[in-house]
Structure formats: structure tokens, C-alpha cells
Motif scaffolding. Structure first.
Motif, mmCIF file in Angstrom:
data_model
loop_
_atom_site.group_PDB
_atom_site.id
_atom_site.type_symbol
_atom_site.label_atom_id
_atom_site.label_comp_id
_atom_site.label_asym_id
_atom_site.label_seq_id
_atom_site.Cartn_x
_atom_site.Cartn_y
_atom_site.Cartn_z
ATOM 1 N N ARG A 1 -9.623 -3.563 -0.619
ATOM 2 C CA ARG A 1 -9.024 -2.548 0.286
ATOM 3 C C ARG A 1 -9.957 -2.079 1.244
ATOM 4 O O ARG A 1 -11.038 -1.648 1.233
ATOM 5 C CB ARG A 1 -8.648 -1.234 -0.518
ATOM 6 N N MET B 1 1.095 -1.093 -0.139
ATOM 7 C CA MET B 1 0.094 -0.065 -0.010
ATOM 8 C C MET B 1 0.672 1.207 -0.028
ATOM 9 O O MET B 1 1.698 1.393 0.887
ATOM 10 C CB MET B 1 -0.958 0.124 1.194
ATOM 11 N N GLN C 1 -2.483 -5.564 0.995
ATOM 12 C CA GLN C 1 -4.056 -5.604 0.907
ATOM 13 C C GLN C 1 -4.156 -6.784 -0.207
ATOM 14 O O GLN C 1 -3.447 -6.845 -1.243
ATOM 15 C CB GLN C 1 -4.546 -4.393 0.401
#
Ligand SMILES: [Zn+2]
Length: 112
Positions: free
Chosen positions: A26, A3, A20
Motif C-alpha cells: 500500500r 481501498m 492496491q
């Protein structure tokens, strides 16, 4: 997938996981540090301060919001695009206070 965070995101306030599974899965939100506002308002009351900060969901194409918090509770938010005109006015006022910008004459009389 690792991320990435907006530059304004503060790790102490962000709850987006570092890893993720997919874009559609997400979760969490990026959040900035909170800035205290020296507001003279009835809403502030005796128990706390008014704070403002930025937040943005980690979901794809989510917009950023300017939010404000009173006594630890979010009480409002506006899309950051709608806040932009205000930020330019504040930037002009700060430039004037620093002496980086000089006052100007209006081309018309007040009230016209
Ligand atoms: Zn973040």
C-alpha cells in the motif's frame, strides 16, 4: 482489493490509489481537508496562514496524525491519540459557548 477511506479523508487531498496490489504494498496517505487557524503568531508571518489537518499512511496499522502547515509547508505533527485530551477540552469549551454546558463552581479556592 478496493481501498476504503476513513470518514474524514477528503478525495481532493488523498493520494491513496483506489486499487492496491496487496496490503504490504500500500502506498499514499489519506488526508483531510485543511482547516485554517486564526493564530496570532510570529511563525505565520506576512505570507500565509496556519492550517491543520489529519493524515494517515495507507499502510496497515498506520496511525493518524494531526499536522499543521505554515505557508504550505508541514511544520509539525502529533499522533492523534496524543491530541485527544486537547479535543475534549475544545469540545467542552464549545459546548459552554453554545450554552449546552453550564459553568461550574470549583470545590477549592483558586491557586490551591
Ligand atoms: Zn483516503
Amino acid at each position: 482489493m478496493t481501498m476504503l477511506h476513513p470518514t474524514w479523508c477528503d478525495p481532493a487531498h488523498c493520494d491513496v490509489p483506489d486499487q492496491q496490489a496487496s496490503l504490504s504494498a500500500r502506498g499514499g496517505a489519506h488526508r483531510s481537508k485543511l482547516v485554517s487557524l486564526n493564530l496570532e503568531t510570529e511563525a505565520r508571518g506576512e505570507q500565509g496562514w496556519v492550517y491543520a489537518g489529519l493524515s494517515q499512511s495507507a499502510k496497515p496499522r498506520a496511525g493518524a496524525f494531526l499536522k499543521w502547515i505554515i505557508n504550505g509547508q508541514p511544520v509539525g505533527h502529533i499522533p492523534i491519540n496524543d491530541a485527544e485530551p486537547l479535543t475534549w477540552l475544545i469540545a467542552d469549551a464549545l459546548a459552554n459557548l453554545r450554552g449546552d454546558d453550564q459553568p461550574i463552581e470549583h470545590a477549592k479556592a483558586p491557586g490551591q
